[in-house]
Scaffold this active site. Structure first.
Site, PDB file in Angstrom:
ATOM      1  N   LYS A  36     -11.407   9.647   2.542  1.00 13.43           N
ATOM      2  CA  LYS A  36     -10.584   8.902   1.558  1.00 13.43           C
ATOM      3  C   LYS A  36     -10.117   7.391   2.240  1.00 13.43           C
ATOM      4  CE  LYS A  36      -5.807   9.891   3.263  1.00 13.43           C
ATOM      5  NZ  LYS A  36      -4.413  10.632   2.732  1.00 13.43           N
ATOM      6  N   ASP A  37     -10.635   7.197   3.503  1.00 11.77           N
ATOM      7  CA  ASP A  37     -10.427   5.815   4.074  1.00 11.77           C
ATOM      8  C   ASP A  37     -11.688   4.762   3.852  1.00 11.77           C
ATOM      9  OD1 ASP A  37      -7.841   6.327   4.751  1.00 11.77           O
ATOM     10  OD2 ASP A  37      -8.230   6.812   6.724  1.00 11.77           O
ATOM     11  N   ARG A  75      -0.766   5.781  -5.282  1.00 13.21           N
ATOM     12  CA  ARG A  75      -1.239   6.662  -6.233  1.00 13.21           C
ATOM     13  C   ARG A  75      -0.217   7.714  -6.190  1.00 13.21           C
ATOM     14  NH1 ARG A  75      -2.609  11.769  -4.285  1.00 13.21           N
ATOM     15  NH2 ARG A  75      -2.635  11.064  -2.333  1.00 13.21           N
ATOM     16  N   ARG A  76       0.260   8.264  -5.238  1.00 15.41           N
ATOM     17  CA  ARG A  76       1.520   9.205  -5.207  1.00 15.41           C
ATOM     18  C   ARG A  76       2.540   8.676  -5.783  1.00 15.41           C
ATOM     19  NH1 ARG A  76       0.300  10.171   1.232  1.00 15.41           N
ATOM     20  NH2 ARG A  76      -1.180  11.793   1.248  1.00 15.41           N
ATOM     21  N   ARG A 125       6.148   9.464  11.400  1.00 17.28           N
ATOM     22  CA  ARG A 125       6.753   9.646  10.032  1.00 17.28           C
ATOM     23  C   ARG A 125       7.714  11.069  10.246  1.00 17.28           C
ATOM     24  NH1 ARG A 125       2.154   8.513   5.445  1.00 17.28           N
ATOM     25  NH2 ARG A 125       0.940   7.178   6.880  1.00 17.28           N
ATOM     26  N   ARG A 152       5.092   4.384   6.555  1.00  9.59           N
ATOM     27  CA  ARG A 152       3.835   4.272   7.134  1.00  9.59           C
ATOM     28  C   ARG A 152       4.296   4.517   8.826  1.00  9.59           C
ATOM     29  NH1 ARG A 152       0.542  -0.077   7.725  1.00  9.59           N
ATOM     30  NH2 ARG A 152      -1.076   1.441   8.125  1.00  9.59           N
ATOM     31  N   CYS A 210      -7.888   2.096  -2.185  1.00  8.93           N
ATOM     32  CA  CYS A 210      -6.809   2.952  -1.959  1.00  8.93           C
ATOM     33  C   CYS A 210      -5.433   2.502  -2.460  1.00  8.93           C
ATOM     34  CB  CYS A 210      -6.505   3.042  -0.430  1.00  8.93           C
ATOM     35  SG  CYS A 210      -6.339   1.249   0.332  1.00  8.93           S
TER      36      CYS A 210
END
Length: 358
Positions: free
Chosen positions: A108-109, A159-160, A183, A177, A270
């Site tokens: 995804k990166d 997106r989220r 996190r 982040r 992204c």
């Protein structure tokens, strides 16, 4: 003429055999984070299981994306941050750093359009692609629908957040982040206002933190390529490509090629609120690709899906067939108004999530 053709074929076969015999070491590159190293180790193990005579070593490097932890990615370069500094070493060694044969990425990166010198060598081992809810330790809640109005949810992608605002308008979503452990530490701090985090299930599971998953977000489309590993190589490195062929995940390859084609068609990255859900049924050979585009404020959205038969055994046309599925879905989403949503998005900021230092 036939004899000459046979001679050429024999010579090519001899050269390939010599290359196979000469290849005794593969240099793997990846990011320096704990998760990235684990992912590189997974690829290394798979290669050595198939080719025990080949020694593999891993070079882990920090990239700009690892160093800047106080801003959302889309404000300072997006996906290319994770790839460019490593790609240089696919060309040649630099100072004390050896030349790389391949780079392991979270798929995804990876940008959907790689520089012309490089290519996606294979797609490897897709873990659960869904997003996960991780509640603060000791929390009595399990799902987002259980949370009181105004609860603060930590997330790191447009997106989220766009889908979550659409589905849970009673909650607040703030950017967070840092690596996964950073996190989690912030979440569990009693002085912190976060009630929960939204993280990729795959990363948590690969880090041995699957027990922190409270539940999964089945009502949120995941990121293109989420959960899968992408192995980048120098273009036309046929020997490395042949080796990688033995470790690729065929089902993940079909799904992810279609997903990446959709993103490429929509010119997304992204920072674009594009979510997907792809499944491939090996018994029926049916690929089902679903997609959604949501405005950052969650007020506008379009979604659709495509079903296509994909012959998993047809190596020659597989990539093209999968990419056509992504293009078809992309066209459907555009016609429904997806292009208008994308055109209005300001890539330099997310009006729903303030950058939060972690």
């Amino acid at each position: 003429m036939q004899i000459q053709d046979e001679d050429i074929e024999n010579n090519n076969h001899q050269q390939q055999t010599q290359q196979q015999q000469q290849l005794s070491h593969i240099q793997i590159g990846g990011r320096k984070s704990k998760l990235a190293v684990i992912q590189s180790e997974l690829v290394k193990k798979a290669i050595q299981e198939n080719y025990p005579q080949i020694d593999c070593s891993i070079l882990a490097l920090s990239t700009l994306g690892d160093k800047v932890q106080t801003q959302p990615l889309y404000t300072f370069g997006g996906k290319s941050l994770w790839t460019k500094e490593l790609e240089i070493l696919l060309i040649d060694s630099i100072d004390e750093f050896p030349k790389l044969d391949l780079i392991v990425h979270s798929l995804k990166d990876m940008p959907t359009n790689l520089p012309s010198e490089f290519e996606l060598g294979c797609i490897f081992q897709r873990e659960d692609p869904r997003d996960a809810i991780v509640m603060k330790k000791g929390s009595p809640y399990k799902k987002l629908s259980d949370l009181p109005n105004g609860s603060i949810v930590g997330t790191s992608s447009i997106r989220r957040s766009s889908q979550l605002i659409k589905n849970y308008p009673n909650l607040k979503f703030e950017s967070v982040r840092g690596n996964i452990q950073t996190r989690l530490n912030k979440l569990d701090n009693l002085d912190n206002e976060y009630c929960c985090l939204i993280l990729a299930s795959a990363g948590l599971k690969r880090l041995g933190l699957g027990d922190r998953i409270t539940s999964c977000l089945d009502d949120v489309y995941y990121a293109v390529g989420q959960g899968a590993l992408g192995v980048e190589i120098k273009k036309d490195d046929f020997e490395i490509k042949r080796i990688l062929k033995s470790i690729e995940d065929p089902v993940a390859t079909i799904c992810c090629l279609a997903e990446r084609s959709l993103m490429r068609y929509l010119e997304g990255g992204c920072s674009v609120p594009l979510g997907v859900n792809a499944t491939y049924n090996q018994e029926t050979s049916i690929l089902n690709l679903k997609g959604i585009i949501v405005s950052p404020d969650g007020l506008q959205s379009v979604e659709d899906e495509v079903f296509k038969t994909i012959d998993i055994s047809n190596d020659e046309n597989l990539k093209k067939d999968c990419e056509l599925v992504g293009i078809e879905l992309g066209e459907l989403l555009k016609l429904k108004g997806g292009k208008d949503i994308l055109d209005k998005i300001d890539m330099t900021r997310n009006i729903n999530a303030k950058p939060t230092e972690v």
